[in-house]
Design an enzyme around this catalytic site. Structure first.
Site, short mmCIF file in Angstrom:
data_model
loop_
_atom_site.label_atom_id
_atom_site.label_comp_id
_atom_site.label_asym_id
_atom_site.label_seq_id
_atom_site.Cartn_x
_atom_site.Cartn_y
_atom_site.Cartn_z
N LYS A 81 0.83 -1.20 0.00
CA LYS A 81 0.00 0.00 0.00
C LYS A 81 0.88 1.27 0.00
O LYS A 81 2.11 1.19 0.23
CB LYS A 81 -0.92 -0.04 1.22
CG LYS A 81 -1.90 -1.23 1.19
CD LYS A 81 -2.70 -1.32 2.48
CE LYS A 81 -3.68 -2.46 2.46
NZ LYS A 81 -4.43 -2.61 3.73
N TYR A 121 -11.97 -2.97 -2.87
CA TYR A 121 -12.50 -3.18 -1.52
C TYR A 121 -14.03 -3.18 -1.48
O TYR A 121 -14.63 -2.89 -0.44
CB TYR A 121 -11.94 -2.11 -0.57
CG TYR A 121 -10.52 -2.37 -0.13
CD1 TYR A 121 -10.19 -3.52 0.60
CD2 TYR A 121 -9.50 -1.48 -0.42
CE1 TYR A 121 -8.88 -3.76 1.02
CE2 TYR A 121 -8.19 -1.72 0.00
CZ TYR A 121 -7.90 -2.86 0.72
OH TYR A 121 -6.61 -3.12 1.13
N ASN A 184 -1.60 -0.22 7.47
CA ASN A 184 -1.01 -1.56 7.69
C ASN A 184 -0.22 -2.09 6.49
O ASN A 184 -0.02 -3.29 6.35
CB ASN A 184 -2.06 -2.55 8.19
CG ASN A 184 -3.18 -2.77 7.20
OD1 ASN A 184 -3.19 -2.17 6.13
ND2 ASN A 184 -4.12 -3.63 7.56
N HIS A 187 -1.56 -5.55 1.48
CA HIS A 187 -2.80 -6.31 1.28
C HIS A 187 -2.44 -7.68 0.71
O HIS A 187 -1.54 -7.79 -0.13
CB HIS A 187 -3.72 -5.60 0.28
CG HIS A 187 -4.75 -6.52 -0.30
ND1 HIS A 187 -5.91 -6.84 0.36
CD2 HIS A 187 -4.75 -7.26 -1.45
CE1 HIS A 187 -6.60 -7.72 -0.37
NE2 HIS A 187 -5.91 -7.97 -1.47
N GLU A 198 -9.05 -10.70 -7.64
CA GLU A 198 -8.11 -9.57 -7.53
C GLU A 198 -7.02 -9.62 -8.59
O GLU A 198 -6.63 -8.58 -9.14
CB GLU A 198 -7.51 -9.56 -6.12
CG GLU A 198 -8.55 -9.18 -5.07
CD GLU A 198 -8.11 -9.43 -3.64
OE1 GLU A 198 -8.93 -9.21 -2.74
OE2 GLU A 198 -6.95 -9.85 -3.42
N1 LIG Z 1 -11.28 -0.75 11.99
C1 LIG Z 1 -10.60 -0.31 10.95
N2 LIG Z 1 -10.24 0.98 10.86
C2 LIG Z 1 -9.56 1.46 9.81
N3 LIG Z 1 -9.18 0.69 8.78
C3 LIG Z 1 -9.50 -0.61 8.82
C4 LIG Z 1 -10.22 -1.18 9.91
N4 LIG Z 1 -10.39 -2.49 9.65
C5 LIG Z 1 -9.81 -2.72 8.48
N5 LIG Z 1 -9.26 -1.60 7.98
C6 LIG Z 1 -8.53 -1.44 6.72
O1 LIG Z 1 -9.23 -2.13 5.72
C7 LIG Z 1 -8.37 -3.10 5.13
C8 LIG Z 1 -9.22 -4.25 4.71
O2 LIG Z 1 -9.79 -4.85 5.84
P1 LIG Z 1 -10.01 -6.41 5.91
O3 LIG Z 1 -10.99 -6.67 6.99
O4 LIG Z 1 -10.31 -6.93 4.55
O5 LIG Z 1 -8.59 -6.89 6.42
P2 LIG Z 1 -7.42 -7.63 5.66
O6 LIG Z 1 -7.99 -8.65 4.74
O7 LIG Z 1 -6.42 -8.10 6.67
O8 LIG Z 1 -6.75 -6.45 4.89
P3 LIG Z 1 -6.40 -6.36 3.35
O9 LIG Z 1 -7.68 -6.66 2.59
O10 LIG Z 1 -5.92 -4.95 3.16
O11 LIG Z 1 -5.36 -7.39 3.14
C9 LIG Z 1 -7.35 -3.40 6.22
O12 LIG Z 1 -6.16 -3.91 5.72
C10 LIG Z 1 -7.16 -2.04 6.82
O13 LIG Z 1 -6.26 -1.27 6.03
#
Ligand SMILES: Nc1ncnc2c1ncn2[C@@H]1O[C@H](COP(=O)(O)OP(=O)(O)OP(=O)(O)O)[C@@H](O)[C@H]1O
Length: 221
Positions: A81, A121, A184, A187, A198
C-alpha cells in the site's frame, strides 16, 4: 512430438483441476516419424533456435493467469500500500516472500484511482472505515504483485500477519513493520476466490511471466 521433448519436467494438475491447457505450436508438427537420431537433432536445433530467439525455453503448458489453487501453481494478489511504498519497505516485503520460496510472477507500480480502490475493496463498502480506506489506498503509489507457490494464499496471509498490526505476531510483516490498522502497509488475498478476482482486476495475462526459477530446490517433487 516436439512439444513433448520440451514439456516441463514438473507435471501439471490441470486435468484434475479443470483448467484449460494451452499447448504451444511449432513448425515441427508436420513431421512424420523421423528416425530417433533425426528427431534428437531436429529437437536440439529447434530448441537452440527458440532459446536464441526468445531467450526462454518454451513450455508446453501455460499456467492460467489466476493460477491453479491447491497446486504449486496457486497464485495470490499482494499489494504494498502507499504507506509501505513511501516508507521504502518494498524490498523488505518482496524479500520475505522470496525467502519463503514463493515465486514472483507479476509486479508493477501504479497509482490507483479512487474508483479502482472502491472496486478492490467493494466487499467492505458498508464498513464505516470504507471511505477512509479507499482514500488511503488511492493516495499514492502501490506495488501490485502476483506471487505463485503451494499454499501461497494462506501462507501469504500468515507472512503478512493479522489485519490490526497491534494484534500481529512479531515476525510477520505487519507485526514487525507497522503500528496502525489504517496504515497496515500491505494487502493479501484472503481466499483463492478473492485471489482469482483480484488478480483479474489488477493484471492482464501479458503482465504475468512464467519462468523456471529454483523450484526443484523448493519442492520435494
Ligand atoms: N477498523 C478499521 N479501521 C480502519 N481501517 C480498517 C479497519 N479495519 C480494516 N481496515 C482497513 O481495511 C483493510 C481491509 O480490511 P479487511 O478486513 O479486509 O482486512 P485484511 O484482509 O487483513 O486487509 P487487506 O484486505 O488490506 O489485506 C485493512 O487492511 C485495513 O487497512
Amino acid at each position: 512430438m516436439f512439444s513433448r521433448l520440451f514439456t516441463r519436467a514438473i507435471p501439471r494438475a490441470f486435468a484434475a483441476s479443470g483448467y484449460a491447457k494451452r499447448a504451444f505450436t511449432t513448425a515441427a508438427t508436420g513431421f512424420v516419424k523421423p528416425s530417433v537420431s533425426k528427431k534428437l537433432v531436429l529437437g536440439a536445433t529447434l530448441a537452440t533456435t527458440a532459446i536464441a530467439t526468445t531467450g526462454l525455453v518454451a513450455c508446453a503448458d501455460k499456467t492460467p493467469l489466476v493460477g491453479v489453487p491447491g497446486t504449486k501453481f496457486e497464485r495470490t494478489f499482494i499489494a504494498i500500500k502507499p504507506d509501505g511504498v513511501n516508507r521504502g519497505l518494498v524490498g523488505e516485503i518482496i524479500c520475505r516472500f522470496e525467502r519463503k520460496g514463493f515465486k514472483l510472477v507479476g509486479i508493477k507500480i501504479l497509482h490507483p484511482t479512487k474508483a479502482q480502490a472502491e472496486e478492490h475493496y467493494a466487499d467492505l463498502s458498508t464498513k464505516p472505515f470504507f471511505a477512509g480506506l479507499c482514500n488511503y489506498f488511492s493516495s499514492g503509489a502501490v506495488v501490485a504483485m502476483v506471487w505463485e507457490g503451494k499454499g501461497v494464499v494462506k501462507t501469504g496471509r500468515t507472512l503478512i500477519g493479522a489485519t490490526n498490526p497491534a494484534e500481529s505476531t512479531p515476525g510477520t510483516i505487519r507485526g514487525d513493520l507497522c503500528i496502525e490498522v489504517g496504515r497496515n502497509i500491505i494487502h493479501g488475498s484472503d481466499s483463492t476466490d478473492s485471489a482469482k478476482a483480484e488478480i483479474t482486476l489488477w493484471f492482464k495475462d501479458s503482465e504475468v511471466a512464467e519462468y523456471q526459477g529454483n523450484q526443484t530446490w523448493v519442492y520435494e517433487k
